[in-house]
Motif scaffolding. Sequence first.
Motif, PDB file in Angstrom:
ATOM      1  N   MET A   1      -1.750  10.363   1.881  1.00 54.90           N
ATOM      2  CA  MET A   1      -1.549   9.028   2.471  1.00 54.90           C
ATOM      3  C   MET A   1      -0.392   9.069   3.455  1.00 54.90           C
ATOM      4  O   MET A   1       0.566   9.815   3.261  1.00 54.90           O
ATOM      5  CB  MET A   1      -1.285   7.988   1.384  1.00 54.90           C
ATOM      6  N   ASN A   2      -0.477   8.263   4.493  1.00 55.90           N
ATOM      7  CA  ASN A   2       0.567   8.224   5.514  1.00 55.90           C
ATOM      8  C   ASN A   2       1.861   7.679   4.908  1.00 55.90           C
ATOM      9  O   ASN A   2       1.930   6.550   4.431  1.00 55.90           O
ATOM     10  CB  ASN A   2       0.104   7.308   6.656  1.00 55.90           C
ATOM     11  N   SER A   3       2.930   8.514   4.930  1.00 53.83           N
ATOM     12  CA  SER A   3       4.200   8.122   4.304  1.00 53.83           C
ATOM     13  C   SER A   3       4.940   7.050   5.081  1.00 53.83           C
ATOM     14  O   SER A   3       5.907   6.481   4.577  1.00 53.83           O
ATOM     15  CB  SER A   3       5.099   9.358   4.154  1.00 53.83           C
ATOM     16  N   ALA A   4       4.499   6.776   6.311  1.00 54.04           N
ATOM     17  CA  ALA A   4       5.167   5.763   7.117  1.00 54.04           C
ATOM     18  C   ALA A   4       4.695   4.350   6.771  1.00 54.04           C
ATOM     19  O   ALA A   4       5.204   3.383   7.319  1.00 54.04           O
ATOM     20  CB  ALA A   4       4.919   6.037   8.610  1.00 54.04           C
ATOM     21  N   ARG A   5       3.755   4.243   5.866  1.00 52.27           N
ATOM     22  CA  ARG A   5       3.192   2.935   5.538  1.00 52.27           C
ATOM     23  C   ARG A   5       4.217   2.043   4.844  1.00 52.27           C
ATOM     24  O   ARG A   5       4.973   2.483   3.988  1.00 52.27           O
ATOM     25  CB  ARG A   5       1.975   3.108   4.622  1.00 52.27           C
ATOM     26  N   ILE A   6       4.227   0.776   5.240  1.00 51.06           N
ATOM     27  CA  ILE A   6       5.091  -0.237   4.627  1.00 51.06           C
ATOM     28  C   ILE A   6       4.267  -0.988   3.585  1.00 51.06           C
ATOM     29  O   ILE A   6       3.136  -1.407   3.854  1.00 51.06           O
ATOM     30  CB  ILE A   6       5.589  -1.243   5.685  1.00 51.06           C
ATOM     31  N   ARG A   7       4.837  -1.161   2.407  1.00 54.82           N
ATOM     32  CA  ARG A   7       4.184  -1.960   1.371  1.00 54.82           C
ATOM     33  C   ARG A   7       5.221  -2.916   0.781  1.00 54.82           C
ATOM     34  O   ARG A   7       6.152  -2.478   0.112  1.00 54.82           O
ATOM     35  CB  ARG A   7       3.598  -1.076   0.278  1.00 54.82           C
ATOM     36  N   VAL A   8       5.053  -4.185   1.048  1.00 54.36           N
ATOM     37  CA  VAL A   8       5.965  -5.207   0.556  1.00 54.36           C
ATOM     38  C   VAL A   8       5.129  -6.248  -0.182  1.00 54.36           C
ATOM     39  O   VAL A   8       4.115  -6.713   0.348  1.00 54.36           O
ATOM     40  CB  VAL A   8       6.727  -5.888   1.712  1.00 54.36           C
ATOM     41  N   SER A   9       5.521  -6.606  -1.395  1.00 56.55           N
ATOM     42  CA  SER A   9       4.737  -7.577  -2.152  1.00 56.55           C
ATOM     43  C   SER A   9       5.618  -8.312  -3.148  1.00 56.55           C
ATOM     44  O   SER A   9       6.492  -7.707  -3.785  1.00 56.55           O
ATOM     45  CB  SER A   9       3.594  -6.880  -2.904  1.00 56.55           C
ATOM     46  N   LEU A 328      11.813  -3.373   6.876  1.00 50.43           N
ATOM     47  CA  LEU A 328      10.763  -3.760   5.950  1.00 50.43           C
ATOM     48  C   LEU A 328      10.644  -2.758   4.805  1.00 50.43           C
ATOM     49  O   LEU A 328      10.306  -3.136   3.669  1.00 50.43           O
ATOM     50  CB  LEU A 328       9.441  -3.900   6.700  1.00 50.43           C
ATOM     51  N   GLN A 329      10.911  -1.479   5.081  1.00 45.33           N
ATOM     52  CA  GLN A 329      10.859  -0.505   4.013  1.00 45.33           C
ATOM     53  C   GLN A 329      11.910  -0.766   2.939  1.00 45.33           C
ATOM     54  O   GLN A 329      11.743  -0.382   1.787  1.00 45.33           O
ATOM     55  CB  GLN A 329      11.038   0.909   4.587  1.00 45.33           C
TER      56      GLN A 329
END
Length: 333
Positions: A1-9, A328-329
């Motif tokens: 998976m692309n490690s640059a992905r932002i996941r905020v929840s 965001l990270q």
Amino acid sequence: MNSARIRVSTRSVDPADADDFWRGATRPFFVTDPVGSDTPLQGSISALPIGTSLIGETTFNTQKYTRNNRLITESGLDDQYIVQVVVDGQLSGDADGVNFVARPGDVTFFDLGRTWTADAEAESTGRTITLLAPRSLVEAESKGRSLHGTVLSGVPAVVLAQCMQSVVLALPHLDPDAASGYEDVVASLLRVSLGIAEPDLPLRPDHSLRDRAYAFIADHLTESRLGPTMMCAALSVSRAQLYRAFAADGGIALVIRRKRLDLVYRELTGTGAPNESIEALAERCGFTSKTQLARAFKDFYGMTPSQARADRRRPIGDPSIARLHRRLQFFSP
């Protein structure tokens, strides 16, 4: 998976902290408020950088958004657009005087250098495909038109929505370097969809004149004589031409005032800001007097220059997508 992905929840935090968490995560874009004390904020952001843009999915429950002058200055995102495909739910509100309603299948455009308010409504969970892109990219494809508050529907929306959804599905499987090429894909489909919608878009301004005018303002912002008369002479255009080029912004005089107020705010609140008198700051930033600055500042930001200095709220970031990505990270689990 692309490690640059932002996941905020909000699901990643204690429910008691969800409101503050979501306000903080979304604050670069707007001030977020619940619709009532019994409706806690819920939402998520999943995104990836593509070139100078970010693209991904957002979810939300029913909530309210406000982008005001103070946040525009603090966020450093005033040369960016948010383009959103509404998948589930509804967005409605006022974009600097333009009323809009966007339903599933529609595509909305918001200029982050201008004010707007919106009600996000969702029966359960609303969802959008969201693109954060430089104004230069978006308005190049719109041939210089301001798209603030524009809602595309029908065939133009289908063209752009399908493209953005395909990009979002493909990005997690790509190397980050390869992902940057998708910005060109999005720009191309944006050009096609806006071309289809052209008869319904605002009249085209003189984009070359806008570029020259912005450059001139940047070079002469602190000069008190900067104004329509000086610019018309320097740019060899009539007042009518200059006004038409900036009609969507409220006229060239308002653009100059906003740029000066932005400079004053940053001087008052920035790290290491000198303890300069308000009178000296007014003169240095192109205002004719302390009184003129105080009145304009209060009208624009809802506080006096002295109150802004005492508050010392730091800028959130700058227009760099890389810095926004890192911010965001910080909210990612």
